[in-house]
Motif scaffolding. Structure first.
Motif, PDB file in Angstrom:
ATOM      1  N   LEU A   1       3.650   4.065 -11.437  1.00 52.85           N
ATOM      2  CA  LEU A   1       2.848   3.370 -12.445  1.00 52.85           C
ATOM      3  C   LEU A   1       1.366   3.443 -12.112  1.00 52.85           C
ATOM      4  CD1 LEU A   1       4.882   0.155 -13.351  1.00 52.85           C
ATOM      5  CD2 LEU A   1       4.194   1.997 -14.895  1.00 52.85           C
ATOM      6  N   HIS A   2       1.021   3.265 -10.835  1.00 55.63           N
ATOM      7  CA  HIS A   2      -0.384   3.389 -10.434  1.00 55.63           C
ATOM      8  C   HIS A   2      -0.899   4.793 -10.753  1.00 55.63           C
ATOM      9  CE1 HIS A   2      -0.522  -0.498  -8.534  1.00 55.63           C
ATOM     10  NE2 HIS A   2       0.431  -0.202  -7.665  1.00 55.63           N
ATOM     11  N   ASP A   3      -0.111   5.800 -10.420  1.00 57.57           N
ATOM     12  CA  ASP A   3      -0.527   7.177 -10.680  1.00 57.57           C
ATOM     13  C   ASP A   3      -0.662   7.443 -12.175  1.00 57.57           C
ATOM     14  OD1 ASP A   3      -0.486   7.614  -7.955  1.00 57.57           O
ATOM     15  OD2 ASP A   3       1.483   8.607  -7.951  1.00 57.57           O
ATOM     16  N   TYR A   4       0.285   6.906 -12.942  1.00 58.99           N
ATOM     17  CA  TYR A   4       0.263   7.075 -14.396  1.00 58.99           C
ATOM     18  C   TYR A   4      -0.997   6.432 -14.992  1.00 58.99           C
ATOM     19  CZ  TYR A   4       1.954   6.584 -19.253  1.00 58.99           C
ATOM     20  OH  TYR A   4       2.093   6.618 -20.608  1.00 58.99           O
ATOM     21  N   ALA A   5      -1.308   5.209 -14.544  1.00 54.85           N
ATOM     22  CA  ALA A   5      -2.499   4.526 -15.041  1.00 54.85           C
ATOM     23  C   ALA A   5      -3.762   5.311 -14.678  1.00 54.85           C
ATOM     24  CB  ALA A   5      -2.574   3.109 -14.462  1.00 54.85           C
TER      25      ALA A   5
ATOM     26  N   GLY B   1       0.610  -5.571  -2.513  1.00 52.86           N
ATOM     27  CA  GLY B   1      -0.286  -6.530  -3.137  1.00 52.86           C
ATOM     28  C   GLY B   1      -1.117  -5.976  -4.275  1.00 52.86           C
ATOM     29  N   ARG B   2      -0.775  -4.793  -4.784  1.00 52.57           N
ATOM     30  CA  ARG B   2      -1.523  -4.195  -5.884  1.00 52.57           C
ATOM     31  C   ARG B   2      -0.904  -4.603  -7.226  1.00 52.57           C
ATOM     32  NH1 ARG B   2      -1.024   1.932  -4.093  1.00 52.57           N
ATOM     33  NH2 ARG B   2       1.118   1.138  -3.907  1.00 52.57           N
ATOM     34  N   THR B   3      -1.749  -4.941  -8.173  1.00 57.86           N
ATOM     35  CA  THR B   3      -1.275  -5.391  -9.478  1.00 57.86           C
ATOM     36  C   THR B   3      -0.493  -4.292 -10.187  1.00 57.86           C
ATOM     37  OG1 THR B   3      -3.249  -6.779  -9.676  1.00 57.86           O
ATOM     38  CG2 THR B   3      -1.977  -6.396 -11.680  1.00 57.86           C
ATOM     39  N   VAL B   4       0.686  -4.650 -10.693  1.00 58.74           N
ATOM     40  CA  VAL B   4       1.470  -3.707 -11.508  1.00 58.74           C
ATOM     41  C   VAL B   4       1.713  -4.229 -12.921  1.00 58.74           C
ATOM     42  CG1 VAL B   4       2.593  -2.485  -9.613  1.00 58.74           C
ATOM     43  CG2 VAL B   4       3.615  -4.601 -10.491  1.00 58.74           C
ATOM     44  N   ALA B   5       1.386  -5.496 -13.178  1.00 58.33           N
ATOM     45  CA  ALA B   5       1.515  -6.053 -14.533  1.00 58.33           C
ATOM     46  C   ALA B   5       0.733  -7.351 -14.598  1.00 58.33           C
ATOM     47  CB  ALA B   5       2.976  -6.310 -14.898  1.00 58.33           C
TER      48      ALA B   5
ATOM     49  N   PHE C   1      -5.400   2.135 -12.320  1.00 55.79           N
ATOM     50  CA  PHE C   1      -6.435   2.332 -13.328  1.00 55.79           C
ATOM     51  C   PHE C   1      -7.827   2.336 -12.700  1.00 55.79           C
ATOM     52  CE2 PHE C   1      -9.522  -0.520 -15.348  1.00 55.79           C
ATOM     53  CZ  PHE C   1      -9.940   0.249 -16.428  1.00 55.79           C
ATOM     54  N   SER C   2      -8.050   1.493 -11.688  1.00 54.61           N
ATOM     55  CA  SER C   2      -9.388   1.323 -11.122  1.00 54.61           C
ATOM     56  C   SER C   2      -9.790   2.446 -10.171  1.00 54.61           C
ATOM     57  CB  SER C   2      -9.478  -0.017 -10.381  1.00 54.61           C
ATOM     58  OG  SER C   2      -8.612  -0.029  -9.258  1.00 54.61           O
TER      59      SER C   2
ATOM     60  N   ILE D   1      -6.820   4.332 -25.781  1.00 62.77           N
ATOM     61  CA  ILE D   1      -5.366   4.224 -25.660  1.00 62.77           C
ATOM     62  C   ILE D   1      -5.028   3.065 -24.738  1.00 62.77           C
ATOM     63  CG2 ILE D   1      -4.945   6.674 -26.065  1.00 62.77           C
ATOM     64  CD1 ILE D   1      -4.654   7.002 -23.034  1.00 62.77           C
ATOM     65  N   PRO D   2      -3.827   2.477 -24.891  1.00 59.51           N
ATOM     66  CA  PRO D   2      -3.412   1.425 -23.954  1.00 59.51           C
ATOM     67  C   PRO D   2      -3.066   2.025 -22.604  1.00 59.51           C
ATOM     68  CG  PRO D   2      -1.656   1.889 -25.521  1.00 59.51           C
ATOM     69  CD  PRO D   2      -2.840   2.673 -25.973  1.00 59.51           C
ATOM     70  N   ILE D   3      -3.503   1.346 -21.546  1.00 59.00           N
ATOM     71  CA  ILE D   3      -3.266   1.812 -20.179  1.00 59.00           C
ATOM     72  C   ILE D   3      -2.574   0.694 -19.416  1.00 59.00           C
ATOM     73  CG2 ILE D   3      -4.391   2.521 -18.018  1.00 59.00           C
ATOM     74  CD1 ILE D   3      -6.562   3.809 -19.702  1.00 59.00           C
TER      75      ILE D   3
END
Length: 608
Positions: free
Chosen positions: A220-224, A54-58, A313-314, A305-307
């Protein structure tokens, strides 16, 4: 934090873009199939894709103010229905206090996507519906004192169960709306959007497989998070404080304070709203989902930069807000018009980050869209339009503010005049930029917007949500503030200035005219440093008057169309001796003289 061995960086980029494209396609489906003008024309909606947890990816390229609105709702779905969800289920919710919503017009629709009998992902939409009941048409009664007066509260329920529609729920929703066809039509648009998202995710699952898809979402979560922490670490450590106000409610408004302390400590960021005023007896309280959303959007705006739009991210952020404050109200506080405080919170955060990364931050803009609503009955049927009036940005490092554009916190549009006039008993008399409205600066603030309407029906009701009449959009680096908002009602008996945020509706009759002038953006840098030739161009373009050019920018013309460089130099030396306060007062006097027929001398005295 380290990328798993089975996660390829190139494929990760492809997956990130694919997920973003799915969310954007979902947004286009809503845009093309929605019924109500506030969705179809103003674009007040959002779309998102989520991982199996349920975590946002886009998120689609829609409203930034919805950026952090999904997480609380998704946590509730996963915790309450994680074991009982079945293929074909679809969830609905709008309640801020039981489901993580923002306000009742914003209805969430969430679809779980199954692969081999297990949830592999979710897709979701938020749509601002034209009317969900309550005390006034449009379901945003500023005078409401509790949420029960604002419309139909929907807990987290299934609107589809294993592919079967919940007919009873559709009927209840339809019965409780003044605009039932628009509400049902927009719900169908949400269904179509979720189905489109499901198709896109299934295609991605088929290419990657469920486990690889989950691994790439985690990456993606880790990258953000890595990108966010690197950006925060590049900011100077310290505590940064800023405060601003909204004008307040009703005919005797009390200013409401918003205070934020931003703490940068290594790669961690703390956003603390302690000290912000308590919740109020009115519909402008902002549930915590609003506070989270605004904070995420402002932090992202301050980063260079774009994230990726991922929950990861949060992880670098901590948000603190006192329960019982206007930014974290207790049930049953009214919150339908919470948009006005969302945009003020955004401004406060921009003010704080202007101390941290001044090279990136603009002067303050109009403070969010004003909302003008007209409603009534014509030929036995109800009619309604909620017109969000957007806006202007403040001057920026190296550039003027932008004229006639949505606030960065939203990604909306002004409704087309032709569509309003074709469908409603309203005539739009004027829709234009307002001269002498952008705050003076080396880089001028964006110009305000003026909309003037005439009522063509026998009777209509006018609702208003505006701000920044007494507390103007601040300038930066010596720039002057933007102009104030004005609500002017014109009748045969004369003109009157209406409140910034009237607690009730205003009754209009055929032939009555209403004009709203939105706030202007603040200027950036000393106005006397603006090149005289740029000021001349603004005069020729009708953006500033000759009086404004002379008394604010110190620019003198010798024949009406060319510069008198000698007199300009002399005048600028004299104006440089005037205090900042005197220059603000002079700018306000010229704006009011240029743009109204009434005497508003008391406004000059009240501006903070």
């Amino acid at each position: 934090m380290n990328m798993k061995e089975n996660v390829d960086p190139v494929t990760l980029e492809i997956v990130k873009n694919a997920l973003g494209s799915i969310a954007d396609e979902m947004a286009l489906v809503i845009l093309r199939t929605a019924y109500s003008p506030i969705v179809r024309d103003s674009m007040d909606f959002s779309t998102a894709v989520f991982d199996r947890n349920g975590r946002t990816v886009a998120q689609g390229l829609t409203l930034a103010v919805h950026l952090g609105a999904f997480p609380d709702a998704m946590r509730k779905i996963v915790s309450e229905h994680g074991e009982s969800m079945r293929p074909g289920d679809m969830f609905l919710m709008n309640d801020p206090y039981s489901g993580g919503g923002m306000h009742l017009p914003d209805i969430y629709m969430i679809l779980p996507i199954f692969e081999a009998e297990r949830v592999a992902a979710f897709v979701g939409t938020i749509v601002h519906h034209a009317d969900v009941g309550g005390a006034v048409p449009g379901s945003m009664a500023l005078g409401a004192t509790e949420i029960f007066q604002e419309g139909l509260r929907i807990p987290l329920v299934k609107i589809y169960e294993e592919g079967r529609p919940n007919a009873a729920l559709f009927s209840v929703l339809e019965m409780n709306s003044r605009m039932p066809s628009q509400l049902i039509g927009d719900l169908r648009a949400q269904v179509a959007s979720c189905k489109a998202g499901e198709r896109g995710v299934r295609e991605l699952l088929a290419k990657l497989g469920p486990q690889a898809f989950a691994d790439y979402c985690e990456a993606l979560h880790d990258y953000a998070e890595r990108l966010a922490r690197a950006e925060i670490a590049s900011m100077p450590d310290g505590d940064y404080f800023y405060e601003d106000y909204i004008d307040g409610l009703g005919s005797d408004p009390t200013p409401i304070a918003f205070k934020v302390r931003v703490t940068v400590a290594g790669s961690d960021l703390v956003i603390d709203w302690t000290g912000t005023d308590k919740q109020v007896q009115g519909a402008i309280n902002g549930p915590i989902a609003t506070t989270n959303s605004v904070t995420y959007a402002a932090v992202r705006s301050a980063m260079g930069i774009p994230i990726p739009n991922c929950d990861g991210f949060s992880r670098a952020l901590s948000i603190r807000a006192e329960l019982g404050s206007i930014v974290h109200p207790e049930e049953p506080a009214a919150c339908a018009a919470r948009g006005v405080i969302a945009y003020r919170m955004f401004d406060v955060l921009l003010g704080a980050f202007a101390q941290i990364v001044p090279e990136r931050m603009p002067a303050l803009g109009e403070g969010g869209p004003s909302v003008v609503s007209f409603s009534g009955r014509e030929r036995g049927r109800g009619w309604l339009v909620t017109d969000g009036i957007l806006g202007s940005w403040g001057g920026r490092p190296g550039k003027d503010g932008v004229d006639g554009i949505s606030n960065p916190l939203g990604n909306m549009a002004n409704q087309p005049i032709e569509l309003m006039e074709a469908r409603l008993p309203i005539k739009v008399l004027r829709y234009e930029l307002v001269n002498d409205s952008g705050g003076g600066g080396r880089y001028r603030g964006g110009l305000a917007i003026r909309r003037s309407y005439e009522v063509l029906s026998e009777e209509a009701q006018l609702g208003l949500r505006s701000d920044r009449r007494s507390h103007l959009a601040s300038g930066l680096k010596g720039g002057l503030p933007g102009s104030p908002s004005l609500n002017i009602l014109s009748r045969k008996s004369g003109e009157q200035l209406l409140d910034v945020m009237p607690l009730g509706l205003v009754t209009l009759m055929r032939g009555d005219r209403f004009t709203h002038i939105a706030p202007g953006g603040g200027g950036y840098g000393d106005p006397l440093a603006r090149p005289a030739r740029q000021v001349l161009e603004d005069i020729l373009d009708g953006k500033v008057s000759k009086e404004f050019a002379e008394k604010i920018y110190g620019v003198v013309l010798k024949d009406g169309r060319s510069l008198d460089e000698f007199e300009t130099d002399n005048l600028r030396r004299r104006l440089a001796k005037k205090s900042h306060k005197d220059r603000i007062t002079e700018q306000l006097r010229i704006f009011l003289k240029t743009n109204s027929h009434l005497s508003y001398s008391h406004l000059i005295e009240s501006v903070s």
